[in-house]
Scaffold this motif. Sequence first.
Motif, PDB file in Angstrom:
ATOM      1  N   GLU A  12       0.816  -1.205   0.000  1.00  0.00           N
ATOM      2  CA  GLU A  12       0.000   0.000   0.000  1.00  0.00           C
ATOM      3  C   GLU A  12       0.853   1.260   0.000  1.00  0.00           C
ATOM      4  N   GLU A  13       2.000   1.214   0.660  1.00  0.00           N
ATOM      5  CA  GLU A  13       2.878   2.381   0.701  1.00  0.00           C
ATOM      6  C   GLU A  13       3.574   2.634  -0.636  1.00  0.00           C
ATOM      7  N   HIS A  14       3.620   1.603  -1.482  1.00  0.00           N
ATOM      8  CA  HIS A  14       4.353   1.739  -2.751  1.00  0.00           C
ATOM      9  C   HIS A  14       3.455   1.389  -3.941  1.00  0.00           C
ATOM     10  N   GLN A  15       2.209   1.890  -3.854  1.00  0.00           N
ATOM     11  CA  GLN A  15       1.259   1.787  -4.976  1.00  0.00           C
ATOM     12  C   GLN A  15       1.077   0.360  -5.504  1.00  0.00           C
ATOM     13  N   GLY A  16       0.929  -0.588  -4.589  1.00  0.00           N
ATOM     14  CA  GLY A  16       0.606  -1.950  -4.967  1.00  0.00           C
ATOM     15  C   GLY A  16       1.782  -2.863  -5.191  1.00  0.00           C
ATOM     16  N   THR A  17       2.998  -2.342  -5.188  1.00  0.00           N
ATOM     17  CA  THR A  17       4.188  -3.172  -5.385  1.00  0.00           C
ATOM     18  C   THR A  17       5.033  -3.160  -4.119  1.00  0.00           C
ATOM     19  N   ALA A  18       5.207  -4.319  -3.527  1.00  0.00           N
ATOM     20  CA  ALA A  18       5.982  -4.412  -2.290  1.00  0.00           C
ATOM     21  C   ALA A  18       7.471  -4.327  -2.608  1.00  0.00           C
ATOM     22  N   HIS A  19       8.167  -3.373  -2.014  1.00  0.00           N
ATOM     23  CA  HIS A  19       9.594  -3.168  -2.285  1.00  0.00           C
ATOM     24  C   HIS A  19      10.485  -4.038  -1.408  1.00  0.00           C
ATOM     25  N   TYR A  20       9.994  -4.407  -0.234  1.00  0.00           N
ATOM     26  CA  TYR A  20      10.863  -5.073   0.731  1.00  0.00           C
ATOM     27  C   TYR A  20      10.581  -6.573   0.850  1.00  0.00           C
ATOM     28  N   ALA A  21       9.598  -7.071   0.126  1.00  0.00           N
ATOM     29  CA  ALA A  21       9.220  -8.474   0.253  1.00  0.00           C
ATOM     30  C   ALA A  21      10.284  -9.382  -0.355  1.00  0.00           C
ATOM     31  N   PRO A  22      10.651 -10.464   0.339  1.00  0.00           N
ATOM     32  CA  PRO A  22      11.590 -11.433  -0.234  1.00  0.00           C
ATOM     33  C   PRO A  22      10.942 -12.179  -1.393  1.00  0.00           C
ATOM     34  N   PRO A  23      11.733 -12.693  -2.332  1.00  0.00           N
ATOM     35  CA  PRO A  23      11.175 -13.358  -3.525  1.00  0.00           C
ATOM     36  C   PRO A  23      10.234 -14.515  -3.191  1.00  0.00           C
ATOM     37  N   LEU A  24      10.551 -15.284  -2.150  1.00  0.00           N
ATOM     38  CA  LEU A  24       9.701 -16.421  -1.805  1.00  0.00           C
ATOM     39  C   LEU A  24       8.299 -15.963  -1.421  1.00  0.00           C
ATOM     40  N   LEU A  25       8.210 -14.833  -0.741  1.00  0.00           N
ATOM     41  CA  LEU A  25       6.895 -14.314  -0.361  1.00  0.00           C
ATOM     42  C   LEU A  25       6.144 -13.814  -1.585  1.00  0.00           C
ATOM     43  N   MET A  26       6.830 -13.183  -2.494  1.00  0.00           N
ATOM     44  CA  MET A  26       6.192 -12.728  -3.727  1.00  0.00           C
ATOM     45  C   MET A  26       5.625 -13.900  -4.508  1.00  0.00           C
ATOM     46  N   GLU A  27       6.356 -14.979  -4.526  1.00  0.00           N
ATOM     47  CA  GLU A  27       5.870 -16.166  -5.228  1.00  0.00           C
ATOM     48  C   GLU A  27       4.625 -16.731  -4.548  1.00  0.00           C
ATOM     49  N   THR A  28       4.609 -16.685  -3.214  1.00  0.00           N
ATOM     50  CA  THR A  28       3.466 -17.209  -2.473  1.00  0.00           C
ATOM     51  C   THR A  28       2.210 -16.413  -2.772  1.00  0.00           C
ATOM     52  N   PHE A  29       2.358 -15.093  -2.922  1.00  0.00           N
ATOM     53  CA  PHE A  29       1.210 -14.242  -3.175  1.00  0.00           C
ATOM     54  C   PHE A  29       0.846 -14.135  -4.650  1.00  0.00           C
ATOM     55  N   ASP A  30       1.580 -14.831  -5.469  1.00  0.00           N
ATOM     56  CA  ASP A  30       1.266 -14.829  -6.899  1.00  0.00           C
ATOM     57  C   ASP A  30      -0.030 -15.604  -7.112  1.00  0.00           C
ATOM     58  N   GLU A  31      -1.056 -14.929  -7.537  1.00  0.00           N
ATOM     59  CA  GLU A  31      -2.377 -15.545  -7.608  1.00  0.00           C
ATOM     60  C   GLU A  31      -2.426 -16.697  -8.601  1.00  0.00           C
ATOM     61  N   GLN A  32      -1.752 -16.569  -9.728  1.00  0.00           N
ATOM     62  CA  GLN A  32      -1.787 -17.640 -10.702  1.00  0.00           C
ATOM     63  C   GLN A  32      -1.124 -18.897 -10.156  1.00  0.00           C
ATOM     64  N   ASN A  33       0.009 -18.733  -9.485  1.00  0.00           N
ATOM     65  CA  ASN A  33       0.671 -19.887  -8.891  1.00  0.00           C
ATOM     66  C   ASN A  33      -0.202 -20.525  -7.817  1.00  0.00           C
ATOM     67  N   GLU A  34      -0.940 -19.691  -7.076  1.00  0.00           N
ATOM     68  CA  GLU A  34      -1.807 -20.211  -6.031  1.00  0.00           C
ATOM     69  C   GLU A  34      -2.905 -21.083  -6.630  1.00  0.00           C
ATOM     70  N   VAL A  35      -3.499 -20.600  -7.731  1.00  0.00           N
ATOM     71  CA  VAL A  35      -4.562 -21.365  -8.381  1.00  0.00           C
ATOM     72  C   VAL A  35      -4.033 -22.691  -8.896  1.00  0.00           C
ATOM     73  N   GLN A  36      -2.831 -22.667  -9.477  1.00  0.00           N
ATOM     74  CA  GLN A  36      -2.245 -23.900  -9.986  1.00  0.00           C
ATOM     75  C   GLN A  36      -1.984 -24.892  -8.864  1.00  0.00           C
ATOM     76  N   ARG A  37      -1.516 -24.396  -7.718  1.00  0.00           N
ATOM     77  CA  ARG A  37      -1.244 -25.308  -6.594  1.00  0.00           C
ATOM     78  C   ARG A  37      -2.542 -25.943  -6.094  1.00  0.00           C
ATOM     79  N   ILE A  38      -3.610 -25.158  -6.021  1.00  0.00           N
ATOM     80  CA  ILE A  38      -4.884 -25.705  -5.554  1.00  0.00           C
ATOM     81  C   ILE A  38      -5.411 -26.740  -6.537  1.00  0.00           C
ATOM     82  N   ALA A  39      -5.264 -26.465  -7.845  1.00  0.00           N
ATOM     83  CA  ALA A  39      -5.766 -27.387  -8.866  1.00  0.00           C
ATOM     84  C   ALA A  39      -5.049 -28.714  -8.813  1.00  0.00           C
ATOM     85  N   GLN A  40      -3.773 -28.716  -8.389  1.00  0.00           N
ATOM     86  CA  GLN A  40      -3.033 -29.969  -8.287  1.00  0.00           C
ATOM     87  C   GLN A  40      -3.591 -30.758  -7.142  1.00  0.00           C
TER      88      GLN A  40
END
Length: 696
Positions: free
Chosen positions: A668-696
Motif C-alpha cells: 500500500e505504501e508503494h502503490q501496490g508493489t511491495a519493495h521489501y518483500a523477499p522473492p519467496l513471499l512474492m511467489e506465495t502471493f502470486d495468484e496464478q501460482n496459487e490457483v495452480q497449486r490448488i488445482a493440483q
Amino acid sequence: MRGVMGKYPSSDGNGEVGGANGIIKTNRKCRDVVFLVFFIAFWIAMIVNSSFAFNQGNPLRLNFGLDYKGNVCGGKHKDFNLHELELKYYVNPNQVYQSGLKNSGAKLSNARTICLLDCPTPSEDSLNWVCDYPEGDIRISLDDWIDMNYDYYADLTPELRNSSLQLQGPCYPVIFPSVNVYWTCQFVDRPSNVSLTHWKQLNGVTIDDDMVIDKSIHNSINQRSAVLKRYVADVGKSWPVLIVCGGLLPLGLSLLWLLMIRHFVTAMPWVTVFFFNGLIISVTMLYYLKAGWIGNDAISPIIGEHDPYYHVSAREQHHIRAAAFLMTCVMIVAVLSSIAIVRRILMATSVLKVAAKVIGEVHALIIFPIVPYLILAVFYMFWLSAALNLFSSGQIVRNDCNTNCCAYDLKAKRVTCDDCCGYSIHYTPHIAASILFHLFGCYWATQFIIACSSTVIAGSVASYYWARGESSTTIPFLPVFSSMKLLMRYSLGSVAIGSLIVSFVESTRFILEAVRRRLKVADIMPENWIKRVLFYTSRVCLKCIELTVKSVNRNAYIMIAITGKGFFKASEMATDLIISNILRIGRVNVIGDVILFLGKLCVSLASALFGFLMLDTHKYKSSHNKITSPLFPVLVCWGLGYVVATLFFAVVEMSIDTIILSYCQDAEEHQGTAHYAPPLLMETFDEQNEVQRIAQ
C-alpha cells in the motif's frame, strides 16, 4: 489509498515510511501505563491471596477425613501423630444407620470417626473391637495400640466395658466388614453372624442392620464437593507426571517440530496430519480402557485388595465414561476434517516455507521461547502449590447438632453428651471468591506471557522484513533482544490490556456456559422456539466474539511491535489493514493456521498420551499415591502441553502473520508493489501460482 502506517511519520523526520529504522523505531513512548499499573496491582493481590492459602490450607484435607477430635487423618497433630493412619472409620454402626434414614435429623458428619491404618474386619471366631486413641488411664502408646489392632477392650474396667456395650465407647464392636473406598472405610451390608452372636451374648444394645448403612457412607463419598477435592488432590499427587508430560515432553516435541519445519518444511504438513490422527485415536482408546469398555484396566474406587464380586460405583467412573464418549465425537470430527483439508495442504506448505526462511535468517527465534517457557514453569509451580492450599483452606469447627448421642471421654473419665457432635471444615464465601480469583489470575498471567512472547517475535520478524531492501547491516544486532528491550520499555501496558480482554471474554463465556448447563439440569430452559433460537444463537455469537478478539489481539501485538502504538490504536491499524486485504490474507493464511493448530494438538495429545501411560504404573495405583481418576491429571498435561506448544509455535505463527501484514503495508505504501518483500513471499502471493497449486 495511503497505508495505515503512513499516517505516522518516521523517526528520522523525513516522512518516508520504510526500512528497519523507519518502521521499527517510530516515535516510541510508554503506552497504556494505567493498565500496566492495574496489572501490577493485580499481581500484588495474587500474592496476598496465595499467602492466605498457604496460611490456612492443608492439602491432606482434600483426600483424608477428620476424626472425632477434629484431627485430619494422615497428618501430624499435637496429641497424636496420625502420619500412617489415613483411613477414616465410623466406629458406631447405629449412628451411620440413623444418618441414612429420612427425617431422622441425624447427619453422617456427626457420626464418631477414627483414623486407622487399614479397614477392620470381623473375626471368624470371636468379636473384634476398635477402641479410641489411648489416653487418660489407658497407658499404652499409639504404636502399641496399632499393633494390638486398635483393641484394648480386654484391659478395660467393668464400667468402661459396660459403656462400650451401650455403644458409648471407648471401644466399639466390629460387626460389619468394610472396604477402603477413597480412604474411607465403607460398610458392606453383610454383618458377621459370629460377631453378632458374641455381641448378643455380652448383652450389647441392638445394632441396626439394613442397606441404609451401606448407602449412607456411599452417598457421602460421592458428594460433588468430595469428588472435586479428590480431583484436585490427584493433580497434586501426580506432580512428577505434570513435570515430565506437561513440561519437558512438550518442550522437546515443540523444539523438534520447529527444527523439522526449518529443514523439512515440505513434508511437515503431511507428517502433522498423520500424527494428529494417530494420537487422537490413541488417546480416545485409553479413555475407553479406563472406562472399562475395553480390557480389564478400568478405574476402581476401591483401594487395595477386596472381594472381586463386590463392586462400588463412583462419580469418577461416570465422568471418565462421559470423557470417552466426548473424545469419540471429537475424534470423528477431527478425522473427517483432516481428510477434508488434504487437497489444501500444498497451500499451507508455501506459507510455511516463508516462516522457515525467516527462522533460518533470525536464528535466535528458535530458542527464544525457552525464556517465556521458564517464566511460565516457575509461575505454574507457585500457582499450583497455592491452588492446592486454597482448595483445602478453611477452619475445622465442631458441628452444631441436636442429636441424642453420648460418648466416653477418656481424659474426663466420664460419659459426656455435650460435645459428641462431629467436626467439619467450614468454608466461608470469600474462599470461593479467592478460588475464582486465583483461577482467573492463572489464565490472565498465561495470556500475558504468551502475548509478550508473540510481540517480541513480531518485532524480530518485522526487523527482518523491513531490512530486505537495504544493506543487511541495518538489521538490528540480535533482533530478538532488541525487540525484548522495546517491549519491556514501552509496551507492557498494551500487552496487559490485550491479554486482559481475552481473559475476560473467555471467562464470561465459561460462566455463561456453566449457567446454561445448570438451567438444562434444572429443566427450566426456554420453551418458546423463538427464545430457544435466541438462546443458542447467543452462544454461537459469544464464541465468534471470542475467536475475533483473539485474532484481533494477535494482529494488534504485531502492530504494537512494529509501530509502538497503544493497544487500541494498534488494533485499529491492524483491522484496517486486514479489511483492505482480506482476500489476500485469508487465502494464504487460513490453511497455514489450520496446520499450526493441528501441530499444537499433536504436542498436547502426545502429552496426554504419555500422561496416561505414566499414571498407569504401580506408583499411582498403590494406597497412598492412588490416583482416583486419570481425568484431571491428563487434562492438565493436555493443557500444559498446548500452552508450551503455543509458545514455540508462535515463532511460525507470528512470523507468517507479521510477514503478511508487513507485505500488505509495504504494497500500500508503494502503490501496490511491495519493495521489501523477499522473492519467496512474492511467489506465495502470486495468484496464478496459487490457483495452480490448488488445482493440483
